[in-house]
Design a protein around this motif. Structure first.
Motif, PDB file in Angstrom:
ATOM      1  N   CYS A   1      41.216  79.146  48.295  1.00 42.27           N
ATOM      2  CA  CYS A   1      39.945  78.704  48.879  1.00 42.27           C
ATOM      3  C   CYS A   1      38.775  79.617  48.550  1.00 42.27           C
ATOM      4  O   CYS A   1      37.635  79.189  48.518  1.00 42.27           O
ATOM      5  CB  CYS A   1      40.095  78.548  50.392  1.00 42.27           C
ATOM      6  N   GLY A   2      39.072  80.912  48.326  1.00 38.99           N
ATOM      7  CA  GLY A   2      37.985  81.854  48.033  1.00 38.99           C
ATOM      8  C   GLY A   2      37.205  82.315  49.262  1.00 38.99           C
ATOM      9  O   GLY A   2      36.361  83.195  49.164  1.00 38.99           O
ATOM     10  N   ARG A   3      37.484  81.708  50.418  1.00 39.25           N
ATOM     11  CA  ARG A   3      36.699  82.004  51.621  1.00 39.25           C
ATOM     12  C   ARG A   3      37.478  82.768  52.687  1.00 39.25           C
ATOM     13  O   ARG A   3      36.898  83.477  53.494  1.00 39.25           O
ATOM     14  CB  ARG A   3      36.217  80.698  52.274  1.00 39.25           C
ATOM     15  N   CYS A   4      38.799  82.591  52.723  1.00 40.45           N
ATOM     16  CA  CYS A   4      39.571  83.149  53.844  1.00 40.45           C
ATOM     17  C   CYS A   4      39.663  84.680  53.731  1.00 40.45           C
ATOM     18  O   CYS A   4      39.306  85.273  52.723  1.00 40.45           O
ATOM     19  CB  CYS A   4      40.958  82.517  53.904  1.00 40.45           C
ATOM     20  N   TYR A   5      40.160  85.287  54.792  1.00 36.69           N
ATOM     21  CA  TYR A   5      40.303  86.752  54.877  1.00 36.69           C
ATOM     22  C   TYR A   5      41.064  87.300  53.664  1.00 36.69           C
ATOM     23  O   TYR A   5      40.633  88.239  53.012  1.00 36.69           O
ATOM     24  CB  TYR A   5      41.044  87.056  56.183  1.00 36.69           C
ATOM     25  N   GLN A   6      42.212  86.675  53.348  1.00 40.92           N
ATOM     26  CA  GLN A   6      43.038  87.161  52.249  1.00 40.92           C
ATOM     27  C   GLN A   6      42.334  87.013  50.904  1.00 40.92           C
ATOM     28  O   GLN A   6      42.397  87.911  50.069  1.00 40.92           O
ATOM     29  CB  GLN A   6      44.389  86.426  52.224  1.00 40.92           C
ATOM     30  N   CYS A   7      41.697  85.870  50.684  1.00 38.79           N
ATOM     31  CA  CYS A   7      40.973  85.673  49.424  1.00 38.79           C
ATOM     32  C   CYS A   7      39.892  86.736  49.258  1.00 38.79           C
ATOM     33  O   CYS A   7      39.721  87.314  48.192  1.00 38.79           O
ATOM     34  CB  CYS A   7      40.346  84.282  49.364  1.00 38.79           C
ATOM     35  N   ARG A   8      39.167  87.011  50.356  1.00 37.47           N
ATOM     36  CA  ARG A   8      38.070  87.976  50.278  1.00 37.47           C
ATOM     37  C   ARG A   8      38.588  89.390  50.022  1.00 37.47           C
ATOM     38  O   ARG A   8      37.882  90.230  49.484  1.00 37.47           O
ATOM     39  CB  ARG A   8      37.242  87.950  51.574  1.00 37.47           C
TER      40      ARG A   8
ATOM     41  N   GLN B   1      45.010  81.409  52.986  1.00 36.55           N
ATOM     42  CA  GLN B   1      45.358  80.615  54.172  1.00 36.55           C
ATOM     43  C   GLN B   1      45.007  79.143  54.019  1.00 36.55           C
ATOM     44  O   GLN B   1      45.309  78.334  54.887  1.00 36.55           O
ATOM     45  CB  GLN B   1      44.620  81.193  55.391  1.00 36.55           C
ATOM     46  N   ASP B   2      44.330  78.803  52.950  1.00 37.26           N
ATOM     47  CA  ASP B   2      43.895  77.419  52.783  1.00 37.26           C
ATOM     48  C   ASP B   2      44.054  77.021  51.319  1.00 37.26           C
ATOM     49  O   ASP B   2      43.089  76.685  50.652  1.00 37.26           O
ATOM     50  CB  ASP B   2      42.428  77.289  53.244  1.00 37.26           C
ATOM     51  N   GLN B   3      45.292  77.119  50.846  1.00 40.08           N
ATOM     52  CA  GLN B   3      45.513  76.851  49.430  1.00 40.08           C
ATOM     53  C   GLN B   3      46.319  75.575  49.219  1.00 40.08           C
ATOM     54  O   GLN B   3      47.038  75.121  50.102  1.00 40.08           O
ATOM     55  CB  GLN B   3      46.219  78.023  48.757  1.00 40.08           C
ATOM     56  N   ALA B   4      46.146  75.031  48.027  1.00 43.40           N
ATOM     57  CA  ALA B   4      46.937  73.875  47.618  1.00 43.40           C
ATOM     58  C   ALA B   4      47.674  74.257  46.343  1.00 43.40           C
ATOM     59  O   ALA B   4      47.183  75.069  45.555  1.00 43.40           O
ATOM     60  CB  ALA B   4      46.025  72.693  47.369  1.00 43.40           C
ATOM     61  N   ILE B   5      48.869  73.710  46.168  1.00 45.73           N
ATOM     62  CA  ILE B   5      49.629  73.985  44.950  1.00 45.73           C
ATOM     63  C   ILE B   5      49.645  72.719  44.104  1.00 45.73           C
ATOM     64  O   ILE B   5      50.007  71.641  44.593  1.00 45.73           O
ATOM     65  CB  ILE B   5      51.054  74.466  45.278  1.00 45.73           C
ATOM     66  N   LEU B   6      49.227  72.868  42.858  1.00 42.10           N
ATOM     67  CA  LEU B   6      49.204  71.722  41.946  1.00 42.10           C
ATOM     68  C   LEU B   6      50.588  71.067  41.905  1.00 42.10           C
ATOM     69  O   LEU B   6      51.607  71.753  41.823  1.00 42.10           O
ATOM     70  CB  LEU B   6      48.836  72.164  40.518  1.00 42.10           C
ATOM     71  N   GLY B   7      50.600  69.755  41.965  1.00 38.35           N
ATOM     72  CA  GLY B   7      51.864  69.029  41.837  1.00 38.35           C
ATOM     73  C   GLY B   7      52.727  69.057  43.084  1.00 38.35           C
ATOM     74  O   GLY B   7      53.815  68.489  43.104  1.00 38.35           O
ATOM     75  N   ILE B   8      52.257  69.743  44.146  1.00 40.19           N
ATOM     76  CA  ILE B   8      53.002  69.773  45.406  1.00 40.19           C
ATOM     77  C   ILE B   8      52.070  69.333  46.538  1.00 40.19           C
ATOM     78  O   ILE B   8      52.258  68.276  47.126  1.00 40.19           O
ATOM     79  CB  ILE B   8      53.611  71.169  45.676  1.00 40.19           C
ATOM     80  N   SER B   9      51.029  70.134  46.785  1.00 41.13           N
ATOM     81  CA  SER B   9      50.124  69.761  47.876  1.00 41.13           C
ATOM     82  C   SER B   9      48.756  69.286  47.375  1.00 41.13           C
ATOM     83  O   SER B   9      47.853  69.061  48.178  1.00 41.13           O
ATOM     84  CB  SER B   9      49.982  70.908  48.875  1.00 41.13           C
ATOM     85  N   THR B  10      48.611  69.132  46.062  1.00 40.71           N
ATOM     86  CA  THR B  10      47.456  68.429  45.488  1.00 40.71           C
ATOM     87  C   THR B  10      47.952  67.875  44.152  1.00 40.71           C
ATOM     88  O   THR B  10      49.000  68.302  43.664  1.00 40.71           O
ATOM     89  CB  THR B  10      46.243  69.375  45.322  1.00 40.71           C
ATOM     90  N   ASP B  11      47.231  66.909  43.586  1.00 37.09           N
ATOM     91  CA  ASP B  11      47.751  66.291  42.361  1.00 37.09           C
ATOM     92  C   ASP B  11      47.888  67.309  41.234  1.00 37.09           C
ATOM     93  O   ASP B  11      47.043  68.174  41.048  1.00 37.09           O
ATOM     94  CB  ASP B  11      46.866  65.110  41.936  1.00 37.09           C
ATOM     95  N   GLY B  12      48.986  67.181  40.494  1.00 38.78           N
ATOM     96  CA  GLY B  12      49.346  68.151  39.477  1.00 38.78           C
ATOM     97  C   GLY B  12      49.070  67.705  38.057  1.00 38.78           C
ATOM     98  O   GLY B  12      48.202  66.853  37.818  1.00 38.78           O
ATOM     99  N   ILE B  13      49.848  68.263  37.133  1.00 36.66           N
ATOM    100  CA  ILE B  13      49.484  68.190  35.720  1.00 36.66           C
ATOM    101  C   ILE B  13      50.475  67.399  34.860  1.00 36.66           C
ATOM    102  O   ILE B  13      50.371  67.417  33.644  1.00 36.66           O
ATOM    103  CB  ILE B  13      49.268  69.599  35.133  1.00 36.66           C
ATOM    104  N   PHE B  14      51.469  66.723  35.484  1.00 33.76           N
ATOM    105  CA  PHE B  14      52.328  65.851  34.682  1.00 33.76           C
ATOM    106  C   PHE B  14      51.573  64.547  34.405  1.00 33.76           C
ATOM    107  O   PHE B  14      51.959  63.460  34.843  1.00 33.76           O
ATOM    108  CB  PHE B  14      53.641  65.543  35.410  1.00 33.76           C
ATOM    109  N   ALA B  15      50.476  64.670  33.679  1.00 31.24           N
ATOM    110  CA  ALA B  15      49.647  63.509  33.326  1.00 31.24           C
ATOM    111  C   ALA B  15      48.951  63.846  32.021  1.00 31.24           C
ATOM    112  O   ALA B  15      48.806  65.026  31.667  1.00 31.24           O
ATOM    113  CB  ALA B  15      48.621  63.234  34.416  1.00 31.24           C
TER     114      ALA B  15
END
Ligand SMILES: [Zn+2]
Ligand SMILES: [Zn+2]
Length: 389
Positions: free
Chosen positions: A118-125, A133-147
């Motif tokens: 996210c670039g905004r959370c405590y850990q990212c900063r 704390q607010d990440q998505a993983i390609l192909g798991i929790s957001t659309d991925g790259i098998f396309a």
């Protein structure tokens, strides 16, 4: 315009009522900043090669990431997930801010990290984006790259130079980075290291443990072909884990532990890497590691694990590390240096031994079929899709 993709549709296919990846046509992604402001910092990539990860195998068999897939789709109010997260490809379109912010332009060849942070959370900063704390993983929790074409935030991209690292190897930067992350977490110089699970990332870990100066590398697996490969890649010793009578499935494997004791003159290993994701494998690590040693947990499986004799872990003074993703982009920089230095043999080992120079390990998307895929997954630790037939 429609393109081919490998997907999972929770409504049409179901999680537990289906298996594998399902080939479908999906709309080709577009960039339109007037509709979606975030497209200003995104790119469209024409995917050349895509890697099949251990986590993709977990999804294929529906034994890992069920919650992440289901919850993220609920959140997005849709049922179809495009799978896959390891890639190399060409940037064919870039949002208006991409060059200014990231120095990436149309025509660049890129790989990239699969964790969209996210670039905004405590850990990212703090620079700890791997535990955002607010990440998505390609192909798991957001659309991925098998396309054939995908839209990705430009901040995830890692430009590659194909004159230094061949494209098929660039496609595995992401899982190679997991092994780099694991092997840079503890100092393995002069150490005895056991790697439980010699699948793709375990094999990368063997190459890196040797490169970073481990004195003895022991590979453990149930698969004889993987162990033969582990040996070729530089493992000093390999242990073939055979099923034995145990009180519980989760119990450590007594025969393996005995062999490790004998290979370490009764001390146990300094460092254990858990790269299989089985409960028994975690218990093997805990028992095989010497007093004061380090354990790196990496394998993921859904559900609860049991640790018999929990207090031993404390009494032995073990240090447990958990590896998720890569340190962005510190891990990538090390991975690139290690891969592009031809004198260490690592890039050639990945291409010639693990990827078998593409013999049987590269599947053209148009040839994709579930039975071929199952057969190839059983035969080879690492597979790639050629996404542009
Ligand atoms: Zn992966
Ligand atoms: Zn974050």
């Amino acid at each position: 315009m429609k393109i081919n993709a490998l997907t999972l549709d929770l409504q049409a296919d179901g999680w537990s009522s289906s298996r594998g990846f399902i080939k479908r046509t999906v709309p080709r992604p577009i960039l339109d900043e007037t509709v979606q402001a975030s497209d200003a910092t995104a790119v469209i990539i024409k995917v050349q090669y895509a890697g099949v990860c251990g986590s993709d195998r977990g999804i294929w068999n529906r034994v890992a990431f069920s919650e992440m897939v289901q919850q993220s789709l609920e959140h997005e109010q849709k049922s179809l997930r495009i799978l896959g997260h390891e890639f190399v490809g060409a940037v064919i379109q870039a949002g208006s801010m991409v060059q200014h912010l990231y120095g990436i332009t149309v025509g660049n060849t890129v790989s990239g990290d699969s964790h969209v942070t996210c670039g905004r959370c405590y850990q990212c900063r703090l620079g700890e984006a791997e535990v955002c704390q607010d990440q998505a993983i390609l192909g798991i929790s957001t659309d991925g790259i098998f396309a054939q074409y995908v839209k990705i935030p430009a901040k995830n991209l890692w430009p590659v130079d194909l004159t230094r690292v061949r494209p098929e190897v660039c496609a595995v930067y992401d899982p190679f980075g997991n092994a780099v992350h694991a092997l840079t977490k503890v100092d393995v110089r002069g150490a005895r290291v056991a790697i439980f699970g010699c699948g793709q990332i375990g094999l990368f870990a063997i190459l890196l443990a040797r490169h970073f100066g481990a004195a003895k590398v022991i590979g453990v697996d149930t698969n004889a072909a993987n162990l033969a490969m582990a040996k070729t890649l530089g493992a000093h010793e390999v242990i073939h884990l055979q099923p034995t009578e145990k009180m519980h499935d989760y119990d450590a494997d007594a025969v393996v532990l005995k062999q490790i004791q004998s290979l370490t003159h009764g001390k146990g290993v300094d460092v254990s890497l858990e790269m299989a994701g089985f409960n028994s494998s975690v218990n093997n690590c805990l028992a095989a590691t010497r007093f004061g040693g380090h354990i790196i947990l990496f394998g993921i499986k859904d559900g609860d694990f049991t640790i018999p004799g929990f207090s031993r872990m404390i009494v032995k003074g073990l240090t447990i590390h958990n590896i998720i993703g890569r340190q962005i982009f510190y891990t990538w920089q090390i991975a690139q240096r290690v891969m592009s230095d031809k004198s260490n043999g690592i890039q050639d080992s990945i291409w010639e031994i693990i990827l078998k120079q593409g013999n049987g390990t590269i599947i053209t998307l148009s040839d994709f079929a579930p039975d071929i895929m199952e057969q190839k997954m059983a035969e080879h630790p690492k597979l790639l899709f050629d996404m542009q037939p």
